[in-house]
Design a protein around this motif. Sequence first.
Motif, PDB file in Angstrom:
ATOM      1  N   GLN A 100       0.830  -1.195   0.000  1.00  0.00           N
ATOM      2  CA  GLN A 100       0.000   0.000   0.000  1.00  0.00           C
ATOM      3  C   GLN A 100       0.876   1.262   0.000  1.00  0.00           C
ATOM      4  N   SER A 101       1.975   1.228   0.717  1.00  0.00           N
ATOM      5  CA  SER A 101       2.878   2.386   0.759  1.00  0.00           C
ATOM      6  C   SER A 101       3.420   2.712  -0.636  1.00  0.00           C
ATOM      7  N   VAL A 104       0.553   4.265  -2.737  1.00  0.00           N
ATOM      8  CA  VAL A 104       0.343   5.671  -2.397  1.00  0.00           C
ATOM      9  C   VAL A 104       1.370   6.546  -3.112  1.00  0.00           C
ATOM     10  N   PRO A 109      -2.282  10.189  -2.212  1.00  0.00           N
ATOM     11  CA  PRO A 109      -2.952   9.875  -0.949  1.00  0.00           C
ATOM     12  C   PRO A 109      -4.376   9.358  -1.095  1.00  0.00           C
ATOM     13  N   TYR A 112      -5.405   5.588  -0.226  1.00  0.00           N
ATOM     14  CA  TYR A 112      -5.886   5.062   1.063  1.00  0.00           C
ATOM     15  C   TYR A 112      -7.396   4.860   1.032  1.00  0.00           C
ATOM     16  N   ASP A 113      -8.121   5.870   0.556  1.00  0.00           N
ATOM     17  CA  ASP A 113      -9.583   5.759   0.460  1.00  0.00           C
ATOM     18  C   ASP A 113      -9.985   4.698  -0.559  1.00  0.00           C
ATOM     19  N   HIS A 116      -9.495   1.229   0.884  1.00  0.00           N
ATOM     20  CA  HIS A 116     -10.553   0.967   1.862  1.00  0.00           C
ATOM     21  C   HIS A 116     -11.843   0.549   1.143  1.00  0.00           C
ATOM     22  N   THR A 132       2.622  -1.462   6.770  1.00  0.00           N
ATOM     23  CA  THR A 132       1.736  -1.228   5.631  1.00  0.00           C
ATOM     24  C   THR A 132       0.975  -2.507   5.319  1.00  0.00           C
TER      25      THR A 132
END
Length: 175
Positions: A100-101, A104, A109, A112-113, A116, A132
Amino acid sequence: MDPKAAVEAALFSSSENLKISDIAERIGMPEDQVRTAILDLRRDYDNRDSAIVIAKIGNEFRMMLRSEYSDFTGKFGKAELSGGLMRTLSTIAYNQPVLQSELVKTRGPRAYDDVHRLVEMDFVSGKRSGQTLELTTTKKFSEYFGIGSTRKADIRKWIESQASNSKDQRSEGSE
């Protein structure tokens, strides 16, 4: 009650893959009768070159659109995935497993949403890797897009073919 029509109704109305035993239990029909009905339906749809196919995924069945007709769905159905969400999903699918890092860094950014939401939709799963998440696609992702496989190499090949088809269609439209 016509067994073939009952099985067709079950497949049509389900948003999930169905096992023969599940169909038989829910509609009160012997498994061998359900199996025969599925074989007949698959043959019927194939013989009439329908845009619909009864797909076998493992030991489960699902009614779905043939992949060559998937371009038409966006013209009539409401998109469940926004363009940005779809780009995040395709980045994960193509590069999986992906941290995930790292995602991103690539997508910004908003990833992240997006992650999710994709986890909520069960298209992506994440497992802890340090501080992460390591992200991969799920079986539901492959089923939803009609890929027919959960193997990373097959998913990558499918994404490449979709990108190639999209490029071909854009260049045809400009002629």
